[in-house]
Design an enzyme around this catalytic site. Structure first.
Site: not given
Length: 525
Positions: A11, A49, A53, A118, A246, A294, A355, A390, A396
């Site tokens: 990844g 997946y 972003g 977000e 998620h 979340r 998630h 998170r 990422l």
């Protein structure tokens, strides 16, 4: 094989680490060996997946401090603030490297990057490539890494166990502070033989654990392999109770093992969560509404589902222009349309799905684990960035920052490390090929059911106790099978998943408070 720099996982974390090493040695005549092992195809990873972003401060009106505070707030201030600042402040430079390696983030006609917002973010700071950001990053990294001849990429190799002093006959316990990693035993899926791979430095970038649950946005490979291997090797693991669900996975029976993700960026663009009375219910739970962090949104949806007796709620994007939906969210638009849902006209049925893991293998700021010559980065690691929950699109970012730190650490370690030549070959004496695969597949299904029913979004002491007893039975059955059966990917994944579920349940039992992603009815917030 004898490898200087061994990477487990393909990844964003593993690839960017390997790419940095390849570039560093590109002009040397005698290049060290760099090897990437991946259990499936090279492009099959959680990165592939990731829709939304990568979060970073890239405009003057935003600030590092705002991003830091958003991250701390989302994590219920259980984060390591020093790590948060490290990741936030180093993020823009790492993202620039992704761009230089060929990643195409969306831009306005003026050339400025299109920045999305977000849940939990106080500003628009999410760089993206439509709604397939992870896929675009994965494409760019794989294309780039193929240009380096000294990087071997072996697909369909499954890392079975870390090699330590245990394999030299020594007693290795978690109290030892001198455990060494000498490489891995890995199953070559083509020959069905377990090979001994010696390494001076090993990096685990093996991703998450979503497959421990019945419904997950993760691909079938996300079985927590690196974390399980590290725990068996007596390495330190932390905060496994913090599983992020998620809030908005597409609810549809045809999606099979992996639920299709409806990115949080769609809510950032104005989509609203509604119950079956068509009410915008999120303001009843949090003043930030559908853009709350979340953990809050997932619990709110879970509560609304329990009130109505329904298996999903609705996401309403019908007031967003069709041009924007097609421009920014083309894969979501197309996928839903295949199922007869026109998101410009119809509500989208959504429900929470497992998630992301906020815990994992404990690493320091240099990406070093508690085992010498073993590094880790990406979702398999616990850095302290995320705390109890998170912040969206920080994953990422963490992966590229810690991949860089791991790269710098590995450059220091390899010159002073020798191969351990006394490692015995894998012993498969007394084992036979499994004749009844149904034993493995049924145990995997049972495990996922137990975790979803008892160790999900809402927990209790009694549910956790029941989950422990039921998974202990599956563990005993599987270990008996493992001792007498020739290893296979399904068996190895099941064994790792059992280790992961044990770690999650035990951590949840030890957490005597409801905070972030761990919510127990016996410990109200």
């Amino acid at each position: 094989m004898r490898i200087d720099y061994l990477v487990i996982g393909s990844g964003i974390a593993g690839l960017s680490y390997a790419l940095k090493l390849a570039e560093h040695f590109s002009k040397e005549k005698h290049k060290p060996s760099i090897c990437i092992l991946t259990k499936s195809d090279p492009d099959e990873s959680n990165t592939q997946y990731a829709q939304g972003g990568i979060a970073a401060v890239t405009k003057h009106s935003d600030s590092y401090e705002n991003h830091v505070q958003d991250t701390l707030d989302a994590g219920s201030f259980l984060n390591d603030e020093e790590v948060v600042r490290l990741v936030v402040e180093n993020g823009p430079e790492r993202i620039q490297e992704l761009i230089e390696w060929g990643t195409q983030f969306d831009r306005h006609e003026s050339g400025e990057y299109k920045l999305a917002r977000e849940g939990g973010h106080s500003d628009h700071r999410i760089l993206h490539h439509k709604d397939v950001t992870g896929k675009e990053i994965q494409r760019a990294l794989l294309e780039r890494i193929k240009s380096y001849e000294n990087v071997q990429l072996h697909d369909h190799y499954f890392a079975v166990d870390l090699i330590t002093q245990h394999h030299l006959g020594e007693d290795v316990t978690r109290r030892r502070n001198d455990i060494q990693c000498y490489g891995v035993y890995a199953l070559n899926e083509q020959t069905e033989e377990v090979e001994t791979i010696l390494a001076k430095v090993t990096l685990l970038a093996t991703g998450g654990i979503g497959q421990a649950y019945r419904t997950t946005t993760n691909p079938s490979i996300a079985t927590g392999d690196g974390i399980a291997m590290t725990y068996r090797a007596k390495g330190l693991v932390k905060d496994m109770e913090f599983i992020q669900f998620h809030p908005t996975a597409l609810y549809h029976s045809s999606d099979g093992d992996r639920a299709f993700l409806i990115t949080e960026a769609l809510r950032g663009a104005g989509a609203i969560l509604r119950n079956f009375d068509k009410k915008d219910f999120m303001p009843d739970y949090d003043s930030r509404g559908s853009l709350a962090p979340r953990d809050i949104v997932a619990r709110a949806i879970d509560a609304e589902m329990k009130k109505s007796g329904r298996e999903h709620v609705w996401l309403d994007a019908t007031h967003i222009s069709k041009d924007e939906l097609l421009g920014h969210f083309p894969s979501i638009f197309a996928h839903c349309l295949q199922l007869g849902i026109d998101i410009s006209k119809d509500y989208i049925p959504v429900a929470p799905a497992a998630h992301y893991l906020c815990g994992g293998i404990v690493v320091d700021q240099k990406a070093q684990t508690s085992i010498h010559n073993l590094l880790s980065c990406g979702e398999s690691s616990y850095t302290g960035l995320h705390g109890a929950n998170r912040l969206a699109s920080n994953s990422l970012l963490e992966a590229v920052v810690y991949a860089h730190n791991a790269y710098e650490t590995a450059l220091e370690l390899v010159p002073q490390t020798n191969f351990q030549e006394e490692i015995p070959e894998w012993n498969k004496e007394g084992t036979t090929v499994a004749e009844e695969m149904v034993l493995i597949s049924q145990s995997r299904a049972d495990l996922k059911s137990v975790m979803s029913n008892y160790v999900g979004i809402v927990r209790s002491n009694e549910r956790l106790k029941r989950a422990f007893k039921r998974t202990a039975l599956i563990h005993a059955e599987t270990e008996e099978l493992y001792k007498k059966t020739t290893v296979s990917v399904p068996l190895l994944e099941l064994r790792n998943m059992i280790t992961i579920t044990y770690l999650i349940i035990r951590a949840a039992q030890e957490r005597k408070e409801s905070i972030g992603l761990h919510y127990s009815i016996d410990h109200e917030m």
